[in-house]
Write a protein that holds these residues in place. Structure first.
Motif, PDB file in Angstrom:
ATOM      1  N   ILE A 136       0.844  -1.190   0.000  1.00 63.40           N
ATOM      2  CA  ILE A 136       0.000   0.000   0.000  1.00 63.40           C
ATOM      3  C   ILE A 136       0.884   1.246   0.000  1.00 63.40           C
ATOM      4  CG2 ILE A 136      -1.841   1.201   1.260  1.00 63.40           C
ATOM      5  CD1 ILE A 136      -2.357  -1.749   2.477  1.00 63.40           C
ATOM      6  N   VAL A 137       0.513   2.219  -0.793  1.00 63.20           N
ATOM      7  CA  VAL A 137       1.305   3.454  -0.953  1.00 63.20           C
ATOM      8  C   VAL A 137       0.649   4.565  -0.138  1.00 63.20           C
ATOM      9  CG1 VAL A 137       2.225   5.139  -2.583  1.00 63.20           C
ATOM     10  CG2 VAL A 137       1.998   2.724  -3.260  1.00 63.20           C
ATOM     11  N   VAL A 138       1.368   5.030   0.886  1.00 58.13           N
ATOM     12  CA  VAL A 138       0.869   6.079   1.779  1.00 58.13           C
ATOM     13  C   VAL A 138       1.787   7.289   1.647  1.00 58.13           C
ATOM     14  CG1 VAL A 138       0.285   6.714   4.147  1.00 58.13           C
ATOM     15  CG2 VAL A 138      -0.044   4.349   3.377  1.00 58.13           C
ATOM     16  N   ALA A 139       1.307   8.331   0.999  1.00 60.26           N
ATOM     17  CA  ALA A 139       2.142   9.501   0.719  1.00 60.26           C
ATOM     18  C   ALA A 139       2.276  10.398   1.938  1.00 60.26           C
ATOM     19  CB  ALA A 139       1.544  10.304  -0.425  1.00 60.26           C
ATOM     20  N   ASP A 140       3.529  10.751   2.258  1.00 64.92           N
ATOM     21  CA  ASP A 140       3.778  11.851   3.184  1.00 64.92           C
ATOM     22  C   ASP A 140       3.809  13.112   2.331  1.00 64.92           C
ATOM     23  OD1 ASP A 140       4.775  13.872   4.764  1.00 64.92           O
ATOM     24  OD2 ASP A 140       6.265  12.628   5.756  1.00 64.92           O
ATOM     25  N   CYS A 141       2.629  13.712   2.194  1.00 67.05           N
ATOM     26  CA  CYS A 141       2.460  14.913   1.356  1.00 67.05           C
ATOM     27  C   CYS A 141       2.271  16.125   2.265  1.00 67.05           C
ATOM     28  CB  CYS A 141       1.274  14.708   0.424  1.00 67.05           C
ATOM     29  SG  CYS A 141       1.180  15.856  -0.954  1.00 67.05           S
ATOM     30  N   ALA A 142       3.020  16.145   3.369  1.00 66.23           N
ATOM     31  CA  ALA A 142       2.908  17.234   4.337  1.00 66.23           C
ATOM     32  C   ALA A 142       3.083  18.592   3.672  1.00 66.23           C
ATOM     33  CB  ALA A 142       3.940  17.057   5.458  1.00 66.23           C
ATOM     34  N   HIS A 143       3.928  18.649   2.635  1.00 62.70           N
ATOM     35  CA  HIS A 143       4.227  19.914   1.953  1.00 62.70           C
ATOM     36  C   HIS A 143       3.330  20.162   0.741  1.00 62.70           C
ATOM     37  CE1 HIS A 143       8.763  19.658   3.302  1.00 62.70           C
ATOM     38  NE2 HIS A 143       7.925  19.720   4.318  1.00 62.70           N
ATOM     39  N   GLY A 144       2.509  19.195   0.338  1.00 61.90           N
ATOM     40  CA  GLY A 144       2.075  19.176  -1.032  1.00 61.90           C
ATOM     41  C   GLY A 144       0.625  19.424  -1.378  1.00 61.90           C
ATOM     42  N   ILE A 145      -0.216  19.840  -0.449  1.00 66.42           N
ATOM     43  CA  ILE A 145      -1.606  20.040  -0.847  1.00 66.42           C
ATOM     44  C   ILE A 145      -1.695  21.072  -1.966  1.00 66.42           C
ATOM     45  CG2 ILE A 145      -2.112  21.762   0.952  1.00 66.42           C
ATOM     46  CD1 ILE A 145      -4.951  20.412   1.065  1.00 66.42           C
ATOM     47  N   GLY A 146      -2.437  20.742  -3.010  1.00 62.35           N
ATOM     48  CA  GLY A 146      -2.551  21.631  -4.155  1.00 62.35           C
ATOM     49  C   GLY A 146      -1.608  21.305  -5.294  1.00 62.35           C
ATOM     50  N   ALA A 147      -0.644  20.416  -5.045  1.00 55.57           N
ATOM     51  CA  ALA A 147       0.266  20.007  -6.118  1.00 55.57           C
ATOM     52  C   ALA A 147      -0.468  19.095  -7.099  1.00 55.57           C
ATOM     53  CB  ALA A 147       1.485  19.302  -5.535  1.00 55.57           C
ATOM     54  N   LYS A 148       0.024  19.059  -8.340  1.00 56.20           N
ATOM     55  CA  LYS A 148      -0.620  18.259  -9.386  1.00 56.20           C
ATOM     56  C   LYS A 148       0.430  17.467 -10.151  1.00 56.20           C
ATOM     57  CE  LYS A 148      -4.040  21.934 -10.139  1.00 56.20           C
ATOM     58  NZ  LYS A 148      -4.530  22.940 -11.104  1.00 56.20           N
ATOM     59  N   GLY A 190      -8.601  26.980   8.756  1.00 51.64           N
ATOM     60  CA  GLY A 190      -8.442  26.203   7.538  1.00 51.64           C
ATOM     61  C   GLY A 190      -9.495  26.487   6.493  1.00 51.64           C
ATOM     62  N   LEU A 191     -10.721  26.736   6.917  1.00 50.51           N
ATOM     63  CA  LEU A 191     -11.800  27.007   5.967  1.00 50.51           C
ATOM     64  C   LEU A 191     -11.497  28.235   5.103  1.00 50.51           C
ATOM     65  CD1 LEU A 191     -14.935  26.307   8.211  1.00 50.51           C
ATOM     66  CD2 LEU A 191     -14.336  25.097   6.092  1.00 50.51           C
ATOM     67  N   VAL A 192     -11.005  29.282   5.745  1.00 49.79           N
ATOM     68  CA  VAL A 192     -10.696  30.502   4.994  1.00 49.79           C
ATOM     69  C   VAL A 192      -9.416  30.316   4.186  1.00 49.79           C
ATOM     70  CG1 VAL A 192     -10.217  32.969   5.155  1.00 49.79           C
ATOM     71  CG2 VAL A 192     -11.875  31.922   6.703  1.00 49.79           C
ATOM     72  N   GLN A 193      -8.422  29.669   4.787  1.00 48.54           N
ATOM     73  CA  GLN A 193      -7.178  29.419   4.068  1.00 48.54           C
ATOM     74  C   GLN A 193      -7.435  28.630   2.788  1.00 48.54           C
ATOM     75  OE1 GLN A 193      -3.319  29.445   5.543  1.00 48.54           O
ATOM     76  NE2 GLN A 193      -4.339  31.439   5.666  1.00 48.54           N
ATOM     77  N   LEU A 194      -8.297  27.629   2.861  1.00 51.07           N
ATOM     78  CA  LEU A 194      -8.595  26.824   1.681  1.00 51.07           C
ATOM     79  C   LEU A 194      -9.323  27.642   0.621  1.00 51.07           C
ATOM     80  CD1 LEU A 194      -8.401  24.057   0.352  1.00 51.07           C
ATOM     81  CD2 LEU A 194     -10.551  23.432   1.465  1.00 51.07           C
ATOM     82  N   LYS A 195     -10.199  28.517   1.062  1.00 50.24           N
ATOM     83  CA  LYS A 195     -10.922  29.385   0.134  1.00 50.24           C
ATOM     84  C   LYS A 195      -9.942  30.295  -0.627  1.00 50.24           C
ATOM     85  CE  LYS A 195     -13.830  32.430   1.885  1.00 50.24           C
ATOM     86  NZ  LYS A 195     -15.049  33.011   2.495  1.00 50.24           N
ATOM     87  N   ARG A 196      -8.884  30.726   0.043  1.00 48.79           N
ATOM     88  CA  ARG A 196      -7.880  31.620  -0.554  1.00 48.79           C
ATOM     89  C   ARG A 196      -6.741  30.853  -1.225  1.00 48.79           C
ATOM     90  NH1 ARG A 196      -5.113  34.465   3.866  1.00 48.79           N
ATOM     91  NH2 ARG A 196      -4.203  35.675   2.163  1.00 48.79           N
ATOM     92  N   TYR A 197      -6.741  29.543  -1.102  1.00 46.43           N
ATOM     93  CA  TYR A 197      -5.525  28.772  -1.320  1.00 46.43           C
ATOM     94  C   TYR A 197      -4.951  28.883  -2.728  1.00 46.43           C
ATOM     95  CZ  TYR A 197      -2.051  25.140  -0.806  1.00 46.43           C
ATOM     96  OH  TYR A 197      -0.859  24.458  -0.766  1.00 46.43           O
ATOM     97  N   ASN A 198      -5.770  28.842  -3.741  1.00 46.38           N
ATOM     98  CA  ASN A 198      -5.236  28.905  -5.108  1.00 46.38           C
ATOM     99  C   ASN A 198      -4.439  30.194  -5.336  1.00 46.38           C
ATOM    100  OD1 ASN A 198      -6.223  26.421  -5.843  1.00 46.38           O
ATOM    101  ND2 ASN A 198      -8.089  27.224  -6.771  1.00 46.38           N
ATOM    102  N   SER A 199      -4.914  31.295  -4.758  1.00 45.60           N
ATOM    103  CA  SER A 199      -4.181  32.558  -4.917  1.00 45.60           C
ATOM    104  C   SER A 199      -2.881  32.541  -4.114  1.00 45.60           C
ATOM    105  CB  SER A 199      -5.051  33.748  -4.493  1.00 45.60           C
ATOM    106  OG  SER A 199      -5.330  33.713  -3.102  1.00 45.60           O
ATOM    107  N   LEU A 200      -2.880  31.847  -2.979  1.00 50.04           N
ATOM    108  CA  LEU A 200      -1.655  31.745  -2.177  1.00 50.04           C
ATOM    109  C   LEU A 200      -0.586  30.961  -2.935  1.00 50.04           C
ATOM    110  CD1 LEU A 200      -3.073  30.964   1.405  1.00 50.04           C
ATOM    111  CD2 LEU A 200      -2.674  33.180   0.328  1.00 50.04           C
ATOM    112  N   VAL A 201      -0.991  29.859  -3.568  1.00 50.25           N
ATOM    113  CA  VAL A 201      -0.047  29.048  -4.336  1.00 50.25           C
ATOM    114  C   VAL A 201       0.436  29.814  -5.565  1.00 50.25           C
ATOM    115  CG1 VAL A 201       0.216  26.932  -5.697  1.00 50.25           C
ATOM    116  CG2 VAL A 201      -0.972  26.858  -3.507  1.00 50.25           C
ATOM    117  N   GLU A 202      -0.462  30.550  -6.191  1.00 51.54           N
ATOM    118  CA  GLU A 202      -0.095  31.355  -7.357  1.00 51.54           C
ATOM    119  C   GLU A 202       0.990  32.371  -6.989  1.00 51.54           C
ATOM    120  OE1 GLU A 202      -2.255  34.617 -10.274  1.00 51.54           O
ATOM    121  OE2 GLU A 202      -3.454  32.961  -9.478  1.00 51.54           O
TER     122      GLU A 202
END
Length: 400
Positions: free
Chosen positions: A164-176, A266-278
């Motif tokens: 089973i593959v369990v990713a440690d994606c601690a840094h990676g939310i929003g990555a593609k 987290g709710l607000v951060q997620l709402k803003r998240y795409n602009s933060l990553v940009e």
């Protein structure tokens, strides 16, 4: 002289107001905001269910417990990572099998991973450093090749019929990668929402899993709830309903639930998240342009088939020792610029030395660490501050 911290959070009035709303509501532990945050993360990651917890470490440990990983089992993990990728393996009583990384590359040596698999191997934990996703096609090729060696110990493991593959994606939310979001690539994916992460809940984490695995999502979700709240059959929200006080304890489990105060952030951060990553990617481009003529390697955040979350700006100064690297870090600090190192390999740390690991067996990890310097990268970093970092970094490197 400017003062440039390494990674302060990007918190605005909307986050503050959401937390105030939570405090005024009278509901501050796990409740409606946490449930909404879970749903929103799942939707963002193109998965069916997400469990919000108090850390990514808890998310990784509970995933191992959910899978029934324990004594006698082996879990493969890279030597080049933070301790949180490995310590949960010890917490559940399994044996970590550390592998070196590739030469001049942060990802695990996948050929070494394939060689180290035995009939005791139950899980591989790839680590998405800096928010750059690993080569999961290669990882799944390996587990497919070794499927005949897999010996399941319980019904859930039988459903997988492979490692089973369990990713440690601690840094990676929003990555593609290849058109898929982090969270829908590995079997299970764990995220961190710690204070220095792109998306923060002050402290916090989450786990999600692919929706094409044929798993009973409700059963998996409920199992995580049991594990994260003392083994109790009802959380505080369920018990708050009139006359619904009674509960049972199914096992003496753990306490690592997320609170609504954290979820409010987290709710607000997620709402803003795409602009933060940009914004992070704008800064990455500015760094890349400013440092392109230096004898420095940088972590690639965009390729033909992937885009990172832009979490860390990792540089490697070619041809220097760790002592010279440390001198550069001190000189940057003297000019008001905080930098960091990602990471000191696990076999160099006392805890893992005492467990018998020796950095001599991980030469690529040591080589990657020896000349690594991480520059400040965060969404509220101003262009003039990026220019200041570049100017001073170039000047200091010129002195070497």
């Amino acid at each position: 002289m400017k003062k440039i911290p390494f990674s302060p959070p990007d918190i605005g009035e909307e986050e503050i107001n959401e937390v105030i709303d939570c405090l005024k509501s009278g509901w501050i532990t796990t409740g409606p905001k946490t449930k909404l945050f879970e749903n929103n993360i799942a939707e963002y990651c193109n998965t069916n269910k997400t469990v919000a917890l108090n850390s990514a470490t808890a998310a990784l440990e509970l995933t191992l417990r959910l899978l029934g990983i324990g004594p006698g089992d082996e879990v493969i993990v890279p030597a080049y990572t933070y301790t949180a990728s490995c310590s949960p393996i010890y917490h559940v009583g399994a044996t970590p099998i550390m592998v070196d990384i590739q030469k001049d590359h942060f990802e695990m040596d996948y050929d070494a991973v394939e060689r180290m698999i035995t009939d005791k191997t139950k899980v591989i934990i790839p680590v998405d450093i800096g928010g750059v996703l690993c080569d999961y096609d290669r990882v799944f090729e390996i587990v497919k090749n070794k499927a005949k060696m897999f010996t399941p110990k319980n019904e859930l493991q039988k459903q997988f019929g492979r490692i089973i593959v369990v990713a440690d994606c601690a840094h990676g939310i929003g990555a593609k990668r290849d058109g898929k979001m982090a969270g829908e690539i590995a079997d299970f994916t764990t995220f961190s929402f710690h204070a220095v992460k792109n998306l923060t809940t002050a402290e916090g984490g989450a786990v999600t899993w692919r929706k094409d695995l044929g798993l009973d999502d409700e059963a998996i979700y409920k199992r995580f709830q049991i594990l994260s709240l003392h083994g109790q059959t009802k959380d505080a929200l369920a018990k708050s309903k009139l006359g619904a006080w009674e509960y049972d304890i199914l096992e003496p489990a753990y306490k690592c639930n997320m609170t609504d105060i954290n979820a409010a952030l987290g709710l607000v951060q997620l709402k803003r998240y795409n602009s933060l990553v940009e914004r992070r990617h704008e800064i990455i481009k500015k760094y890349n342009d400013g440092l392109k003529n230096l004898n420095v390697q940088v972590l690639p955040h965009e390729t033909t088939n992937s885009t990172s979350s832009g979490h860390l700006y990792i540089t490697r100064v070619n041809g220097i020792t760790s002592e010279k690297r440390n001198e550069i870090i001190v000189k940057m600090a003297e000019r008001g610029i905080a930098t960091n190192v990602h990471y000191k390999p696990l076999p160099m740390l006392t805890a893992y030395k005492n467990l018998g690991f020796d950095i001599k067996n991980y030469p690529n990890a040591y080589s990657y660490f020896e000349n690594e310097i991480t520059l400040p990268l965060y969404s509220i970093l101003k262009d003039e501050d990026v220019d200041y970092v570049i100017e001073n970094y170039k000047e200091i490197l010129g002195e070497k």
